[in-house]
Structures are given as structure tokens and as C-alpha cells.
Design a protein around this motif. Sequence first.
Motif, mmCIF file in Angstrom:
data_model
loop_
_atom_site.group_PDB
_atom_site.id
_atom_site.type_symbol
_atom_site.label_atom_id
_atom_site.label_comp_id
_atom_site.label_asym_id
_atom_site.label_seq_id
_atom_site.Cartn_x
_atom_site.Cartn_y
_atom_site.Cartn_z
ATOM 1 N N ILE A 157 -3.591 5.586 -7.004
ATOM 2 C CA ILE A 157 -3.562 4.419 -7.371
ATOM 3 C C ILE A 157 -4.103 3.471 -6.469
ATOM 4 C CG2 ILE A 157 -1.552 1.628 -7.870
ATOM 5 C CD1 ILE A 157 0.578 3.761 -8.105
ATOM 6 N N GLN A 158 -5.527 2.816 -6.698
ATOM 7 C CA GLN A 158 -6.375 1.953 -6.487
ATOM 8 C C GLN A 158 -5.617 0.945 -5.758
ATOM 9 O OE1 GLN A 158 -8.737 4.864 -5.181
ATOM 10 N NE2 GLN A 158 -7.700 6.597 -6.031
ATOM 11 N N THR A 159 -5.225 0.702 -6.269
ATOM 12 C CA THR A 159 -4.791 -0.948 -6.510
ATOM 13 C C THR A 159 -3.257 -0.882 -5.546
ATOM 14 O OG1 THR A 159 -3.375 -0.945 -8.095
ATOM 15 C CG2 THR A 159 -5.934 -2.034 -8.504
ATOM 16 N N HIS A 160 -2.784 -2.513 -5.139
ATOM 17 C CA HIS A 160 -1.750 -2.425 -4.908
ATOM 18 C C HIS A 160 -0.316 -2.166 -5.278
ATOM 19 C CE1 HIS A 160 -3.687 -5.515 -1.642
ATOM 20 N NE2 HIS A 160 -3.964 -4.559 -1.604
ATOM 21 N N ILE A 161 0.315 -2.150 -4.772
ATOM 22 C CA ILE A 161 1.142 -1.805 -5.623
ATOM 23 C C ILE A 161 2.849 -2.280 -5.275
ATOM 24 C CG2 ILE A 161 0.905 0.967 -5.272
ATOM 25 C CD1 ILE A 161 3.395 1.054 -2.794
ATOM 26 N N GLN A 162 4.236 -2.115 -6.387
ATOM 27 C CA GLN A 162 4.645 -2.855 -5.989
ATOM 28 C C GLN A 162 5.781 -2.029 -5.721
ATOM 29 O OE1 GLN A 162 6.492 -4.741 -9.647
ATOM 30 N NE2 GLN A 162 8.045 -5.142 -8.858
ATOM 31 N N SER A 163 6.318 -2.592 -4.027
ATOM 32 C CA SER A 163 7.560 -1.126 -3.816
ATOM 33 C C SER A 163 8.865 -1.890 -4.213
ATOM 34 C CB SER A 163 7.626 -1.575 -2.027
ATOM 35 O OG SER A 163 6.203 -1.264 -1.616
ATOM 36 N N HIS A 164 9.680 -1.079 -4.540
ATOM 37 C CA HIS A 164 11.116 -1.036 -5.465
ATOM 38 C C HIS A 164 12.002 -1.347 -4.857
ATOM 39 C CE1 HIS A 164 9.455 -2.397 -9.615
ATOM 40 N NE2 HIS A 164 9.117 -1.045 -9.458
ATOM 41 N N ALA A 165 11.714 -0.337 -3.914
ATOM 42 C CA ALA A 165 13.207 0.633 -2.797
ATOM 43 C C ALA A 165 13.567 1.897 -2.410
ATOM 44 C CB ALA A 165 14.462 0.891 -4.076
ATOM 45 N N VAL B 26 17.885 11.687 7.056
ATOM 46 C CA VAL B 26 16.152 12.215 7.260
ATOM 47 C C VAL B 26 15.354 12.140 5.719
ATOM 48 C CG1 VAL B 26 14.341 14.087 7.202
ATOM 49 C CG2 VAL B 26 16.643 13.856 9.185
ATOM 50 N N GLU B 27 16.002 12.538 5.166
ATOM 51 C CA GLU B 27 15.548 12.574 3.695
ATOM 52 C C GLU B 27 14.824 11.555 2.553
ATOM 53 O OE1 GLU B 27 16.433 16.304 1.099
ATOM 54 O OE2 GLU B 27 16.526 17.498 2.821
ATOM 55 N N LEU B 28 14.128 10.775 1.690
ATOM 56 C CA LEU B 28 14.467 9.754 0.838
ATOM 57 C C LEU B 28 13.666 9.730 0.173
ATOM 58 C CD1 LEU B 28 12.316 8.235 3.923
ATOM 59 C CD2 LEU B 28 14.581 8.223 3.616
ATOM 60 N N LEU B 29 14.460 8.695 -0.642
ATOM 61 C CA LEU B 29 13.239 8.733 -1.685
ATOM 62 C C LEU B 29 12.947 7.362 -2.282
ATOM 63 C CD1 LEU B 29 13.151 9.180 -4.990
ATOM 64 C CD2 LEU B 29 14.919 8.467 -5.857
ATOM 65 N N VAL B 30 11.472 6.934 -2.283
ATOM 66 C CA VAL B 30 10.836 6.076 -1.960
ATOM 67 C C VAL B 30 10.282 5.647 -3.195
ATOM 68 C CG1 VAL B 30 10.291 5.504 0.371
ATOM 69 C CG2 VAL B 30 9.100 7.198 -1.563
ATOM 70 N N CYS B 31 10.672 4.211 -4.221
ATOM 71 C CA CYS B 31 10.413 3.659 -5.759
ATOM 72 C C CYS B 31 9.382 3.488 -5.559
ATOM 73 C CB CYS B 31 11.409 3.542 -6.252
ATOM 74 S SG CYS B 31 12.732 4.931 -6.773
ATOM 75 N N TYR B 32 8.310 2.534 -6.366
ATOM 76 C CA TYR B 32 7.079 1.720 -6.619
ATOM 77 C C TYR B 32 6.758 2.245 -7.805
ATOM 78 C CZ TYR B 32 4.551 6.590 -5.985
ATOM 79 O OH TYR B 32 4.494 7.324 -6.526
ATOM 80 N N LEU C 182 1.245 -1.072 -0.054
ATOM 81 C CA LEU C 182 -0.344 0.157 0.113
ATOM 82 C C LEU C 182 0.704 0.897 -0.225
ATOM 83 C CD1 LEU C 182 -3.201 -0.508 2.698
ATOM 84 C CD2 LEU C 182 -2.704 -0.492 0.034
ATOM 85 N N GLY C 183 2.314 1.474 0.200
ATOM 86 C CA GLY C 183 3.694 1.881 0.087
ATOM 87 C C GLY C 183 4.261 2.010 1.904
ATOM 88 N N PHE C 184 4.390 3.096 1.890
ATOM 89 C CA PHE C 184 5.954 2.877 2.655
ATOM 90 C C PHE C 184 5.561 3.265 4.262
ATOM 91 C CE2 PHE C 184 6.978 3.949 -1.478
ATOM 92 C CZ PHE C 184 8.205 2.484 -1.842
ATOM 93 N N HIS C 185 6.152 3.705 5.214
ATOM 94 C CA HIS C 185 5.733 3.027 6.490
ATOM 95 C C HIS C 185 6.910 3.448 7.836
ATOM 96 C CE1 HIS C 185 1.999 0.811 5.386
ATOM 97 N NE2 HIS C 185 2.780 0.200 4.441
ATOM 98 N N ALA C 186 7.066 3.689 8.397
ATOM 99 C CA ALA C 186 8.047 4.588 9.675
ATOM 100 C C ALA C 186 7.923 3.922 11.074
ATOM 101 C CB ALA C 186 8.966 5.500 9.602
ATOM 102 N N VAL C 187 8.837 3.266 11.709
ATOM 103 C CA VAL C 187 8.629 2.588 13.105
ATOM 104 C C VAL C 187 9.919 3.428 13.752
ATOM 105 C CG1 VAL C 187 8.915 1.295 14.444
ATOM 106 C CG2 VAL C 187 7.584 0.280 12.024
ATOM 107 N N ASP C 188 9.503 3.708 14.647
ATOM 108 C CA ASP C 188 10.301 5.276 15.620
ATOM 109 C C ASP C 188 11.032 3.495 16.600
ATOM 110 O OD1 ASP C 188 11.131 6.258 18.475
ATOM 111 O OD2 ASP C 188 10.975 7.769 17.500
#
Length: 243
Positions: A136-144, A154-160, A115-121
Motif C-alpha cells: 500500500i503506497q498511501t497512508h493506511i487506516q489502522s483498525h485494531a 507474543v503473537e498478534l493480529l494487526v488489522c488495517y 504507515l503500519g505497526f510498531h513496537a517499543v521495548d
Amino acid sequence: MSWSPLGKKNKLRVYYLSWLRNKILHNDPEVEKKQGWTTVGDLEGCVHYNVVKYERIKFLVLALKNSVEVYAWAPKPYHKFMAFKSFGDLVHKPLLVDLTVEEGQRLKVIYGSSLGFHAVDVDSGAVYDIYLPSHIQTHIQSHAIIILPNADGVELLVCYEDEGVYVNTYGRITKDVVLQWGEMPTSVAYIRSNQIMGWGEKAIEIRSVETGHLDGVFFASVRSGGSSQVYFMTLGRSNLLSW
């Protein structure tokens, strides 16, 4: 050390390089007598893992079927990874995982799901979303998950899918830019030169990790008789490099 999830239970096994080298060279009978690997705890169902070094500390973060585990390397006399933190019963099943150290102080697990990207403290155990592609209404493919250099973790690039978005570890968009691949990549990797590579069916794209701009493309041309030639084309040049 070399790493590999193995077997029907997908346990993570750590191989010692001295043992692997001796399997090829057969030049040290004493090494050959020893067991050349060890498993990480009793964990099963390893989906993805990452080894993260921060100063003199080495962490191992693992995505299991419904949880994320964090291990820390214990030097001699233990000389192995030991359990550090465990985060179970996650709402979104982790598919890939990474670990960042914010401003040299706070540990956060970053993981991707369908569904996306998440964080855990890591200190508090709080779990929250950092980016959900609502268009995007369907499930996604997370790449990196790429932790940007020179950004204090602190800063990220999330690819899907065929996109990439710049966010921070608090879930805020940091750049008004969407990285757009020319075709859907099967995998994406950061190559330590401020660039990322995306493997597609027709070509391998190389892009700037800071801007997402296309820097070059690898592609193959099949000749008559079945032989092929690999080319690398860079932007701003009229010539092609070939192999």
C-alpha cells in the motif's frame, strides 16, 4: 471506573462508577458532594488508550499526538494511576495503542500509525517496526491490535484497511494467511470468544481470530413503510436468525 478523553485539550478523565450511579439514582447525598472524576496526570492530546491487566497489576497505556505514555495503578493510599514510562518524539505518530507482556516477563508497547505497526521495548526504550504493508503506497487506516489468546503475549493480529495480518512482537509473519474483510470496516473489535467483529456500511462480519475465516454476518433488510429487520446468518446453515 469509566474513561473518557474530554475537552479541547483531550485530557483523559477517569470517572468513579459510584459517582456515575448516584448521578442516575440520587440516593447518596455524600457521594454527590464529592468530585466524581480525576484526570490522568497533566497529559493533553489523548488519541487512544487501553487498560491492560496482568495478574494483579493494572497498566494504562496512552497514545498522545507524538508520544506513548505508560501508567501503573497504585493501590491505597494513593488509589490512582501513576506515571511509569514515557516514550516521546516518536517518528511515527501513534493512532492506536496496546500493551503486551511477553512470556510473563517483558513489557512491550504495540502501536499503530498511518504507515503500519510498531513496537517499543519498555525496558530499553528501543522502537522498531513490526509490520509495514509495503503493498500500500498511501497512508493506511489502522483498525485494531489484537493480542492472540494462548500465545504468551507474543503473537498478534494487526488489522488495517480491509485486511489483517498475523505477526509476532519481533516483526515476523507467523501465519501464511491474510484476513480479508468483505468490505472496508469502520472499526474492528475482539469480542472475547475467539472471534473479531468488523463493522462495515452494509453488514457486521464475525470472523475467527485464529484463522480469519468468516463465522457469520449481521445485516439489515429495510421493508416497505420504513421498518427494518436485522438478520444473523452463519455459515453452514440454511436458516436465518432475525430480530
